[in-house]
Design a protein around this motif. Sequence first.
Motif, PDB file in Angstrom:
ATOM      1  N   ARG A  54     -10.515  -4.607  15.046  1.00 30.10           N
ATOM      2  CA  ARG A  54     -11.816  -4.950  15.232  1.00 30.10           C
ATOM      3  C   ARG A  54     -12.310  -3.932  13.772  1.00 30.10           C
ATOM      4  NH1 ARG A  54     -16.034  -1.867  15.875  1.00 30.10           N
ATOM      5  NH2 ARG A  54     -14.755  -1.100  17.716  1.00 30.10           N
ATOM      6  N   ILE A  55     -11.247  -2.433  14.272  1.00 30.02           N
ATOM      7  CA  ILE A  55     -11.646  -0.977  13.471  1.00 30.02           C
ATOM      8  C   ILE A  55     -11.109  -1.546  12.221  1.00 30.02           C
ATOM      9  CG2 ILE A  55     -10.924   0.914  13.194  1.00 30.02           C
ATOM     10  CD1 ILE A  55     -11.202   1.385  16.525  1.00 30.02           C
ATOM     11  N   LEU A  56      -9.288  -1.913  12.155  1.00 31.43           N
ATOM     12  CA  LEU A  56      -9.148  -2.562  11.002  1.00 31.43           C
ATOM     13  C   LEU A  56      -9.430  -3.349   9.922  1.00 31.43           C
ATOM     14  CD1 LEU A  56      -6.253  -1.493   9.386  1.00 31.43           C
ATOM     15  CD2 LEU A  56      -4.663  -3.726  10.760  1.00 31.43           C
ATOM     16  N   LYS A  57      -9.806  -4.397  10.871  1.00 32.00           N
ATOM     17  CA  LYS A  57     -10.544  -5.265  10.032  1.00 32.00           C
ATOM     18  C   LYS A  57     -12.150  -4.925   9.494  1.00 32.00           C
ATOM     19  CE  LYS A  57      -8.694  -9.479  12.054  1.00 32.00           C
ATOM     20  NZ  LYS A  57      -9.608 -10.631  13.014  1.00 32.00           N
ATOM     21  N   GLU A  58     -13.354  -3.713   9.840  1.00 27.38           N
ATOM     22  CA  GLU A  58     -13.902  -3.127   9.564  1.00 27.38           C
ATOM     23  C   GLU A  58     -13.511  -2.768   8.281  1.00 27.38           C
ATOM     24  OE1 GLU A  58     -18.244  -2.739   8.928  1.00 27.38           O
ATOM     25  OE2 GLU A  58     -17.179  -4.468  10.426  1.00 27.38           O
ATOM     26  N   CYS A  59     -12.596  -1.785   8.303  1.00 24.02           N
ATOM     27  CA  CYS A  59     -12.236  -1.068   7.083  1.00 24.02           C
ATOM     28  C   CYS A  59     -11.954  -1.987   6.257  1.00 24.02           C
ATOM     29  CB  CYS A  59     -11.521  -0.077   7.861  1.00 24.02           C
ATOM     30  SG  CYS A  59     -11.275   1.037   8.583  1.00 24.02           S
ATOM     31  N   HIS A  60     -11.655  -2.818   6.690  1.00 25.01           N
ATOM     32  CA  HIS A  60     -10.994  -3.805   5.174  1.00 25.01           C
ATOM     33  C   HIS A  60     -11.884  -4.255   4.313  1.00 25.01           C
ATOM     34  CE1 HIS A  60      -8.919  -7.357   3.390  1.00 25.01           C
ATOM     35  NE2 HIS A  60      -7.100  -6.915   3.060  1.00 25.01           N
ATOM     36  N   ARG A  61     -13.243  -4.539   5.073  1.00 25.03           N
ATOM     37  CA  ARG A  61     -14.168  -5.709   4.740  1.00 25.03           C
ATOM     38  C   ARG A  61     -14.891  -4.244   3.770  1.00 25.03           C
ATOM     39  NH1 ARG A  61     -19.185  -5.244   5.354  1.00 25.03           N
ATOM     40  NH2 ARG A  61     -19.136  -3.849   7.446  1.00 25.03           N
ATOM     41  N   LYS A  62     -15.087  -2.863   3.879  1.00 28.57           N
ATOM     42  CA  LYS A  62     -15.464  -1.527   3.814  1.00 28.57           C
ATOM     43  C   LYS A  62     -15.235  -2.119   2.074  1.00 28.57           C
ATOM     44  CE  LYS A  62     -18.347   0.060   7.423  1.00 28.57           C
ATOM     45  NZ  LYS A  62     -18.521   1.293   8.480  1.00 28.57           N
ATOM     46  N   LEU A  63     -13.561  -1.280   2.186  1.00 32.42           N
ATOM     47  CA  LEU A  63     -12.722  -1.042   1.863  1.00 32.42           C
ATOM     48  C   LEU A  63     -12.647  -2.465  -0.279  1.00 32.42           C
ATOM     49  CD1 LEU A  63     -11.000   0.804  -0.270  1.00 32.42           C
ATOM     50  CD2 LEU A  63      -9.081  -0.347   0.974  1.00 32.42           C
ATOM     51  N   GLU A  64     -12.849  -3.420   0.142  1.00 31.33           N
ATOM     52  CA  GLU A  64     -13.074  -4.568  -0.418  1.00 31.33           C
ATOM     53  C   GLU A  64     -14.182  -4.311  -1.479  1.00 31.33           C
ATOM     54  OE1 GLU A  64     -12.180  -8.276   1.673  1.00 31.33           O
ATOM     55  OE2 GLU A  64     -10.935  -8.415   0.885  1.00 31.33           O
ATOM     56  N   PHE A  65     -15.269  -4.027  -0.227  1.00 28.68           N
ATOM     57  CA  PHE A  65     -16.932  -3.590  -1.221  1.00 28.68           C
ATOM     58  C   PHE A  65     -16.164  -2.640  -2.067  1.00 28.68           C
ATOM     59  CE2 PHE A  65     -20.255  -1.649  -1.165  1.00 28.68           C
ATOM     60  CZ  PHE A  65     -21.431  -2.554  -1.831  1.00 28.68           C
ATOM     61  N   MET A  66     -16.212  -1.757  -1.147  1.00 24.88           N
ATOM     62  CA  MET A  66     -15.765  -0.352  -2.385  1.00 24.88           C
ATOM     63  C   MET A  66     -15.151  -0.650  -3.461  1.00 24.88           C
ATOM     64  SD  MET A  66     -14.524   2.716   0.093  1.00 24.88           S
ATOM     65  CE  MET A  66     -15.364   2.749   1.849  1.00 24.88           C
ATOM     66  N   MET A  67     -13.684  -1.441  -3.200  1.00 21.93           N
ATOM     67  CA  MET A  67     -13.097  -1.516  -5.041  1.00 21.93           C
ATOM     68  C   MET A  67     -13.558  -2.878  -5.524  1.00 21.93           C
ATOM     69  SD  MET A  67      -9.233  -1.631  -2.976  1.00 21.93           S
ATOM     70  CE  MET A  67      -8.803  -1.493  -4.340  1.00 21.93           C
ATOM     71  N   THR A  68     -15.036  -2.651  -5.711  1.00 26.84           N
ATOM     72  CA  THR A  68     -15.842  -4.271  -6.298  1.00 26.84           C
ATOM     73  C   THR A  68     -15.911  -2.808  -7.625  1.00 26.84           C
ATOM     74  OG1 THR A  68     -17.917  -4.296  -5.103  1.00 26.84           O
ATOM     75  CG2 THR A  68     -15.903  -5.325  -5.126  1.00 26.84           C
TER      76      THR A  68
END
Length: 318
Positions: A54-68
Motif C-alpha cells: 500500500r505504501i509503495l503504491k501510494e508513493c508511486h501515485r504521488k510521484l506520478e503526480f510530481m513528475m507532471t
Amino acid sequence: MTRSGVNSVNTREISPEYLSEWLEVPLEIVSKSLEDMPRAPMNFIVPDSSDQLRILKECHRKLEFMMTKPSSDLKKKNWESRWQTVSERVATEGVSEESLRPAYFDRKMLRLRGTYVHGLEASFAYSLHLAILRVLFLHHLQGATSYTELGSGTGINLLLLSKLFPGAAFLGTDWSKNSLQLMSAIGAARDVNLEGRGLDLRTMEGGETIQVPPDGVILTIHALEQIGVRYESVLSFLLAQPARVVFHLEPLVELYDATANFDILASAYHRHLGYLEGYLPTLQNLEKKGVIEIMECKRLGFGDVWHEAYGLVIWRRS
C-alpha cells in the motif's frame, strides 16, 4: 492495527547490537561512540506485507503526480531561510544536537534496509541519523589532526566531530551566512579550534583558500545532493588535496537495485529532482586508472519514504 495506522509485523529497537550488525562496526566502537549521546528511545515497527504494498503504491501515485510538474530546485534563498530558522533557535536555546537539527528530519515513515518502517517516536529519524554518524566517524575517522567539511549546513556534523575528537582542528564551509554564524556559535560553545569559511559547492568559489594537511580528513554529509551532475569542480578540488581520506555519506543513485520496485521508485524520485548522479562511477573509473583507492563503498539503506541519502564512500589518493 497500531497507533501509527499501519499493520505491524513486529516492533524493533535500534540497540548498540543492531547498529553493530547493520553498520559492520565492532560493538565496542559502537558503544563508545554513543557514550555521551542522549539516550532517546529509537523504536520502529515494520508494516506487514499488505501495508508495504500500500505504501509503495501510494508513493508511486504521488510521484506520478510530481513528475507532471517541474522539479522544485531548492534555491539559495530556501536554504538560507532554513538555516536562519536554526540560527534563531540556537540564539535562544544555545548549541546542542537538538537545536542544530535540520527541519527535514520530521518524517516517521522511512526506508530502512530494503523495507518501509515507521518510527514510533517523533525523534526517531534524527536520533538514528546522529547515531549512524557517531559510529561511522569513530570507526573510520579517528586519529586525524583536522576535519574539513564541505557544505556544513547547520554545523551538526562539526559538533559531533568536536565531541568525538576535541583535540583536532575543524573547518566548516558553506555559502550561507547563517551557516557560517552557526559554526561560530559551535566553536564558541565547545571552546574548540573551529572555523567557518564561505564556499559554493556548485562553483567551488572559495575553495582556493582551503588547504587540507596530509593527516587531515575531508567529509561531505548530504551536501553533494543538490549539485546533480555538476560535480567536476568538487572532485578536482578533492583530488588536489593531500588529505588522508575523503569521507562521503550521500545519495548515490547507482547503488539502488534496478530490478526492485522499492528502488525503482527511489531512483525515479532522485532523478526527477536532479540529485547527484555520475559521481560514484567517476570515482570507480579513477580507481581503475590507479588515481585513487576506494576503501569503502556500500549502501546503508536508510532514508525518508522517498529515497536514501546514506551511500557511504571512503577513498584516498593512490
